[in-house]
Design an enzyme around this catalytic site. Sequence first.
Site, PDB file in Angstrom:
ATOM      1  N   GLU A 147      32.837  -4.786 -32.277  1.00 48.49           N
ATOM      2  CA  GLU A 147      32.266  -3.825 -33.241  1.00 48.49           C
ATOM      3  C   GLU A 147      30.787  -4.097 -33.465  1.00 48.49           C
ATOM      4  OE1 GLU A 147      33.790  -1.277 -34.133  1.00 48.49           O
ATOM      5  OE2 GLU A 147      35.937  -1.696 -34.101  1.00 48.49           O
ATOM      6  N   ASP A 294      40.568   1.956 -24.104  1.00 50.43           N
ATOM      7  CA  ASP A 294      39.708   3.138 -23.982  1.00 50.43           C
ATOM      8  C   ASP A 294      38.303   2.917 -23.411  1.00 50.43           C
ATOM      9  OD1 ASP A 294      39.140   1.752 -26.332  1.00 50.43           O
ATOM     10  OD2 ASP A 294      39.307   3.460 -27.678  1.00 50.43           O
ATOM     11  N   GLU A 388      46.527   9.337 -36.672  1.00 47.90           N
ATOM     12  CA  GLU A 388      46.251   8.144 -35.861  1.00 47.90           C
ATOM     13  C   GLU A 388      47.194   8.017 -34.670  1.00 47.90           C
ATOM     14  OE1 GLU A 388      43.326   7.105 -35.873  1.00 47.90           O
ATOM     15  OE2 GLU A 388      43.468   5.036 -36.489  1.00 47.90           O
ATOM     16  N   GLU A 406      36.241  11.131 -31.853  1.00 46.92           N
ATOM     17  CA  GLU A 406      36.532  11.284 -30.422  1.00 46.92           C
ATOM     18  C   GLU A 406      36.809  12.729 -30.010  1.00 46.92           C
ATOM     19  OE1 GLU A 406      37.550   8.801 -32.229  1.00 46.92           O
ATOM     20  OE2 GLU A 406      37.000   6.986 -31.132  1.00 46.92           O
ATOM     21  N   THR A 492      29.564   4.161 -26.331  1.00 48.32           N
ATOM     22  CA  THR A 492      30.853   4.541 -26.924  1.00 48.32           C
ATOM     23  C   THR A 492      30.708   4.867 -28.411  1.00 48.32           C
ATOM     24  OG1 THR A 492      33.193   3.955 -27.063  1.00 48.32           O
ATOM     25  CG2 THR A 492      31.623   2.191 -27.524  1.00 48.32           C
TER      26      THR A 492
END
Length: 912
Positions: A147, A294, A388, A406, A492
């Site tokens: 993160e 991902d 989710e 996304e 991302t």
Amino acid sequence: MSEAGGCRGCGSSVPQRAPWSLVAATAAFCLVSATSVWTAGAAPMSREERQKLGNQVLEMFDHAYGNYMEHAYPADELMPLTCRGRVRGQEPSRGDVDDALGKFSLTLIDSLDTLVVLNKTKEFEDAVRKVLRDVNLDNDVVVSVFETNIRVLGGLLGGHSLAIMLKEKGEYMQWYNDELLQMAKQLGYKLLPAFNTTSGLPYPRINLKFGIRKPEARTGTETDTCTACAGTLILEFAALSRFTGATIFEEYARKALDFLWEKRQRSSNLVGVTINIHTGDWVRKDSGVGAGIDSYYEYLLKAYVLLGDDSFLERFNTHYDAIMRYISQPPLLLDVHIHKPMLNARTWMDALLAFFPGLQVLKGDIRPAIETHEMLYQVIKKHNFLPEAFTTDFRVHWAQHPLRPEFAESTYFLYKATGDPYYLEVGKTLIENLNKYARVPCGFAAMKDVRTGSHEDRMDSFFLAEMFKYLYLLFADKEDIIFDIEDYIFTTEAHLLPLWLSTTNQSISKKNTTSEYTELDDSNFDWTCPNTQILFPNDPLYAQSIREPLKNVVDKSCPRGIIRVEESFRSGAKPPLRARDFMATNPEHLEILKKMGAASSIDAEDGLRFMQEMIELSSQQQKEQQLPPRAVQIVSHPFFGRVVLTAGPAQFGLDLSKHKETRGFVASSKPYNGCSELTNPEAVMGKIALIQRGQCMFAEKARNIQNAGAIGGIVIDDNEGSSSDTAPLFQMAGDGKDTDDIKIPMLFLFSKEGSIILDAIREYEEVEVLLSDKAKDRDPEMENEEQPSSENDSQSAEQITSSSQEVDLVDQESPEESSLNSQPESLSPADMDNAASVSPSEQISNPMENHETTSLDGECTDLDNQLQEQSETEEDSNPNVSWGKKVQPIDSILADWNEDIEAFEMMEKDEL
Ligand code: DMJ
């Protein structure tokens, strides 16, 4: 600039190098410009309307960013319900989610380049000054390496990239001297100790001040990390190396990627979700394109685009081939086992996979991108947001939605690739839903449960970094943006890195870079560009023709199930036995069970799926006893239904799921604990009484307020600081006696949610709420009274904050209320009784773990009907068998199957 050129199109193109590479990465973009040739399908959207929507996005960003800056900064994130900053250590821990917070003003850094994209150059300049002045990267905090890399390092680099662009333009940032880059470098060096493992895979966490090894570090004992965590560093680390000339960052990120590549499961070419950072063993062997994996795939393709290293493209294509072979079951993307890729590992999908259609556009594989995106859009239309997780038959599996970007990202890329105005309409819906359901006076609140519309006191930084960027760009024309977005690639986290980095300081990758066109061995790259048939249909209705057959996929069918059933019927065989249809008393079913795993590999597959379904069914049945969460919605001024609080239901009183919601003004009861006859019946008469938890049974409180004339009750937890963000929700149990006499609805709020109402009373006196099973649309009459500007919104939010800081009911209310601030340790015997009256299985209803138990309208009707009909026929022919009777208990069936499951696991281990 520009090295980038030629066939460019949508803010993420490639440098002009090897022609083959260029086509590979941008082929899809050549579809752009379809906008002008659009002739049918979704009606084109006028420039005026696009501008209007763009302006709406700007206003929404101001509302989110303005409230963060006003009420939360320098904290990492805004808590939009309580209108204050989230400071780690000062709020109850939320577990891993908090590892993104490093006391480094996360949201400000994550928002930097969004400010420039949204044309807020002046604000960008101010924000950069604040970062340089206020942000400390040396805090004694343990943070997630992943993160911190994507949000903070990426944010600083994105900010730097646009700062130097602006400086070059000659108007803004003239004082800038690479200060953000220096901070990025400092942070890069802080993250490097994480790579000190034999594998080269980074530790998942690091202490910003003490690193990994020092005793003060409080980390470094972890053995596992997720694949995405180890494989999503190359863009930021390579950019840092190339911007600064310090090659070490790119080297470390490459080494981690090389290791993951070596460890791919060779027969399937898939990777698992988690890996041991010391041994390189796969810890979780399930494999999909969503959570945990991902951005590993995303970074392989984008590393090729940014760095021009063909080995990244080859790896990506190899994985992509495997994904399309095993995981992609259009329109679904379903996790499988890396060793047994024909076996599904799950019957549900997570929301993170919504980025994948966007990546497919970048790769140039438009058809499956359109299909998956369409399926996701239908799920969104059903629940307003993407939950989710949702099942293969599109029921909610995990009901949260933390405002993830996304789907907006994929919508943007698909619009750029197809020019189909349909995607503009999709974007418009996203904007409407955000304003209608997530907007609160002090920002935008995550959804705690998309089914009830309840909120969570959370606005993640990625909402500002990504959502507004993609939505704004979706509606923007080239001239609406002050620079050429096509000269950059999105990380991302949607941070912008300039493509010219591909030719700067490229010493590390030179050996792998193809400088001229060379024929690559693409014999196994069936899905690889250029695939002109897929990419260039030359038909303006192309996207629509792909969407059309999927139009009702969510509402009316279970595509996979139906296909299987149809296939079975076509081949004359019976459809496979599903767990939900199984009857232990049906000899035919027992015969099928015996055969499963024995005959063909298809039977074995059915058998394993049956086992998985049995396990899920069993846990689902246990959870079926639980009542779903309820909603308390504040409907009076200035909330107008915007604040929705997650509430626990009661096992007695009016059932809000069956009856109309209850609406009324709230009043505190006296005594506040509601444990004896109320002394203020005139105050609660016709109102919804607020009562504090503790000292007597919930049912007793309900009776007392009902006798005083209350039309409903809200029990507020007496454990200060408790919140539905961090604790499983309560169901209030009865008192073990007949509770039919309780006719009013009762709901439970944790202390934090309860104090939002108490604060509101203090500030506005008259506070009206709605108790329901699902938040209702805002009251149109109230809407008319609503102050339109975000300035007003933030004013009222500010008022709420100040009240929340000052509120002290203990001082204002009766002496009994002194227990409001009591700590859990000081629970009275009656509290104990109260707690004991609610068994754990009755009480806990955590939405994160809660599978939806009731079917939604219209879901799976076709398959259900077919299977039901079949079962009924079987029943008819056997009068001794009837549903619900003589059925072998699930537990004993599970015990029977346990051995087989163990055998299967052993088989997997052996293969490793
Ligand atoms: C973002 O932080 C990034 O996009 C990341 O790769 C995964 N998803 C979150 C937002 O959902």
